[in-house]
Design an enzyme around this catalytic site. Structure first.
Site, short mmCIF file in Angstrom:
data_model
loop_
_atom_site.label_atom_id
_atom_site.label_comp_id
_atom_site.label_asym_id
_atom_site.label_seq_id
_atom_site.Cartn_x
_atom_site.Cartn_y
_atom_site.Cartn_z
CB THR A 323 -0.92 0.04 1.23
OG1 THR A 323 -0.12 0.21 2.41
CG2 THR A 323 -1.76 -1.22 1.34
CB SER A 324 1.57 3.90 -1.79
OG SER A 324 2.11 5.22 -1.85
N PRO A 325 0.41 5.78 0.63
CG PRO A 325 1.63 7.26 2.00
CD PRO A 325 1.70 5.90 1.33
CG ASP A 440 5.46 4.78 -0.92
OD1 ASP A 440 4.81 5.43 -1.75
OD2 ASP A 440 4.94 3.93 -0.17
#
Length: 766
Positions: A323-325, A440
């Site tokens: 996942t990534s923000p 990221d």
């Protein structure tokens, strides 16, 4: 003679370590997102574990349907050294702390049975990168020293999880690999976490009271994306078709309600999103997006006056691996504005260094602070909406408290493959794509993700690898198709680089089953693991067979916890060898091993399991806190510049500011490492009201920032700048304000630490 051999061995080991440190200081480690790191908003039918709970009648506090639990919550400061220590997460030796944006906390949640006091579980949510072997060991040793009242808490029922923030101080982990960029192990950094975690448990224990638990789920659609969709697509199409999204959008909330007054004591949530909103060039300490979410929720609830004064919001991590923000996707920052290559996240001539994920506020050149706050705010908004919905729509939690913990050696363990064959795990190793980093935090040199062949990388890394340890043919075959860069599980000079002894733990709170994962499970790995636990629990009638309980098991995954075993990818994702697969330590069957072990131990969670029934403890992991290297120099002394004094204002505030502007002042400072000011503050904003100065901002507030700068190493002089980002809509009253700075200097010669204060001029907010 024996001593001579030991000295010689230590000398060789020290030389090897020195060479390694020197190479890394010269060339740098890849910015690994720690060792971490995505792409694309792919939508794909909702799987069973993502289904929102249907309407359920709320249970009022006075209900006597079920015996209440014993519930306790507690919070304590764990902020370590905010300057001169490498930040933990991106593995960049140049990312050294320079100040503080937000204090870090341990949040403790205790659940116990009223009639069986020894049946309890403690779930810690630390604003740290992960759990850790030595940290957990330190907490357990500290609990023993607290006396018989704390004898209920131990190895079996203590879960130590991290929010996976990449903007906290490092140098506290047990194994050597993460210590390399942090220049070793720092006792001050370690003790801050252990002592704060213990204090949070004490406060939770002291707050124990009868109460009720309820659980609910909702979806948050705008706070995470998948950063490795190419690897995700390698999973079977039929399996992917069961899910609408390529990341879990579900937030699960456990609500703690006091039985006496009906007030909510706290909430514990699980939602997957990387703590990489703050970028690799950030040097200010914070809890990243989950720290923001917790801060906003706690402030909201406490200001309402309707909940407990000590209301606590824990935002635990989940299957976070891919996942990534950075929800806008990954783009090439080379002037082209194009999206990064889908397969390997490269740009231009096949290089990955310019491929960066973009957060929602990426145009703000603030090291990711605006995007971080926004992703945290989105989690808070989703959590608050879910919290309000639980007034009329939640499931009461009922049933026993059970747990188990064991350690297993993952270096060579035989487990059953889903196809029925027998397969083995391997001693820990990292692949070449590990060094490529992710979107990221891309790596250096010419490493690439999605690399299953012989990589054409900088030859210095082959030299480093072979100098440290060249992997054997059997090790290469075990990890295939991963090309091994660092054979970390078989390097023991000067001590182990990564764990081979792995924590296996599950907690049961009624029908809620919590997988305590030591690694970062990817989205699909987490789904498979949770589904396997749910199916096995149902097959064992673990919940449905108890006291006419018709509830289905609710399974969540929390981590990285207890230790840090890097990543847990599915076998299909592993074969792609993007970052997550290359960082899956124990070979292609790592996930199968975790699933096999946890499902086989589920009977220990049954309600009729005897009190003294526990799985074999397994081998104890090594603890290196007493022998670990530390190359971080201590603070020698502090001095004020000639004709100045500590705390004196060097650059004062302006007479007046409008909302939306930034207030600044600079003071003669001293090294913040002299006093961590735990449970206190370095800086504050004071408001003059009714003739008295009242504190309205401190280190716990996102908009108040302290930056420290060394002006002369020889003279020992330094400066502290305080900035207050006055929001246009944050409810700041017009009026008179001032800054207060709390410092501590180390006296030259004696080494004595003395406190001092500085106060700015008065300014008006208009």
């Amino acid at each position: 003679m024996v001593r001579s051999h030991i000295a010689a061995a230590l000398a060789v080991a020290s030389l090897g370590l020195f060479v390694t440190f020197h190479l890394i200081s010269q060339f740098g480690l890849p910015n690994l997102g720690f060792f971490h790191f995505t792409h694309s908003l792919t939508e794909a039918t909702t799987a069973p574990d993502q289904t929102l709970f249907g309407p359920a009648a709320p249970r009022p506090p006075e209900s006597k349907d079920e015996p209440p639990y014993l519930l306790g919550v507690g919070k304590a400061d764990i902020t370590g050294p905010v300057v001169e220590i490498n930040l933990m997460g991106y593995a960049d030796p140049n990312q050294v702390g320079s100040g503080l944006r937000q204090r870090l906390y341990s949040r403790a949640f205790i659940v116990g049975e009223v009639e069986n006091p020894e049946r309890r579980s403690v779930y810690l949510v630390l604003d740290t990168h992960s759990g850790d072997t030595a940290v957990r060991h330190g907490i357990l040793e500290g609990l023993k020293e607290l006396g018989p009242d704390y004898s209920f808490y131990g190895k079996g029922n203590l879960a130590v999880t991290g929010t996976h923030s990449h903007s906290g101080p490092g140098a506290w982990l047990n194994y050597l690999l993460p210590q390399i960029t942090s220049k070793g192990f720092d006792q001050q950094s370690y003790s801050a976490i252990v002592d704060g975690a213990l204090l949070s448990i004490q406060r939770a224990h002291e707050s124990l009271a009868p109460g009720y638990l309820s659980v609910a789920k909702a979806q948050i659609h705008d706070a995470n994306i998948n950063r490795s969709p190419f690897a995700y697509l390698a999973n079977p199409e039929k399996e992917r078709a069961e899910y609408r999204y390529d990341v879990d959008k579900t937030m699960t909330m456990l609500k703690f309600q006091n039985a006496e007054d009906g007030k909510t004591m706290g909430v514990l949530t699980w939602f997957p999103v990387h703590g990489t909103s703050m970028l690799g060039n950030n040097t200010l300490i914070s809890g990243d997006n989950k720290g923001v979410a917790a801060m906003l929720f706690e402030k909201d609830m406490k200001s309402s006056g309707e909940e407990s004064e000590d209301f606590l919001a824990g935002f635990s991590q989940a299957n976070v691996g891919d996942t990534s923000p950075n929800v806008l996707g990954a783009y090439c920052e080379d002037g082209s504005g194009e999206k990064c290559n889908f397969e390997d996240s490269t740009c231009g001539a096949g290089k990955n260094k310019m491929c960066h994920g973009r957060g929602p506020m990426f145009r703000q050149k603030d090291q990711g602070a605006s995007s971080c706050f926004e992703i945290g705010r989105r989690q808070y908004v989703g959590a608050k909406a879910l919290y309000l919905a639980m007034i009329t729509n939640s499931i009461p939690v009922k049933g026993p408290i059970r747990s188990f913990h064991t350690c297993r050696d993952f270096s060579s363990m035989t487990v059953q493959h889903p196809n029925g064959s027998q397969v083995t795990t391997c001693p820990a190793a990292l692949g070449y794509s590990f060094a490529a980093g992710t979107t990221d935090g891309p790596g250096a040199f010419d490493f690439k993700q999605n690399n299953t062949g012989s990589p054409n990388a900088n030859p210095v890394w082959s030299l480093v690898r072979n100098f440290l340890r060249e992997p054997s043919e059997s090790q290469k075959a075990c990890h295939a198709p991963k090309p091994i860069l660092l054979d970390v599980g078989e390097i023991e000079r000067p001590y182990l680089w990564t764990p081979n002894i792995v924590d296996i733990q599950l907690l049961r709170i009624g029908q809620l089953l919590i997988i305590v994962s030591p690694g970062e499970a990817t989205t699909m790995a987490g789904r498979r693991w949770k589904q396997s636990i749910a199916r096995s629990a149902s097959a064992l009638s673990l919940i449905s067979g108890e006291n006419n309980n018709s509830e289905a098991p609710i399974v969540v995954l929390g981590g990285p916890a207890n230790s840090y075993t890097h990543y847990i990818a599915t076998e299909e994702e592993y074969n792609i060898q993007r970052y997550e697969g290359a960082s899956t330590l124990y070979g292609p069957h790592t996930l199968n091993a975790y699933i096999n072990l946890t499902t086989s131990l589920l009977p220990f969670l049954h309600s009729d399991s005897p009190k003294n029934a526990h799985p074999p403890p397994g081998p104890d992991p090594p603890i290196y806190t007493n022998i670990a290297y530390n190359f971080n120099p201590a603070v020698r002394y502090d001095r004020a510049p000639f004709f100045k004094k500590f705390g004196q204002v060097l650059v004062d505030v302006l007479p007046a500011y409008h909302r939306g502007e930034t207030v600044r002042a600079t003071f003669v400072g001293a090294n913040p490492r002299n006093n961590l000011r735990l449970e206190g503050t370095y800086v504050a904003v004071e408001h003059l009201k009714h003739g008295k100065w009242r504190r309205v901002r401190d280190d716990g507030d996102w908009d108040l920032v302290m930056r420290w700068r060394r002006t002369s190493t020889v003279l020992g002089t330094s400066e502290v700048e305080i900035t207050w980002e006055v929001g246009a809509d944050d409810g700041v009253d017009a009026g008179l304000y001032r800054f207060r700075y709390y410092g501590d200097r180390k006296v030259f010669g004696s080494g004595k630490v003395e406190g001092f204060q500085g106060v700015s001029g008065i300014f008006r907010i208009e």
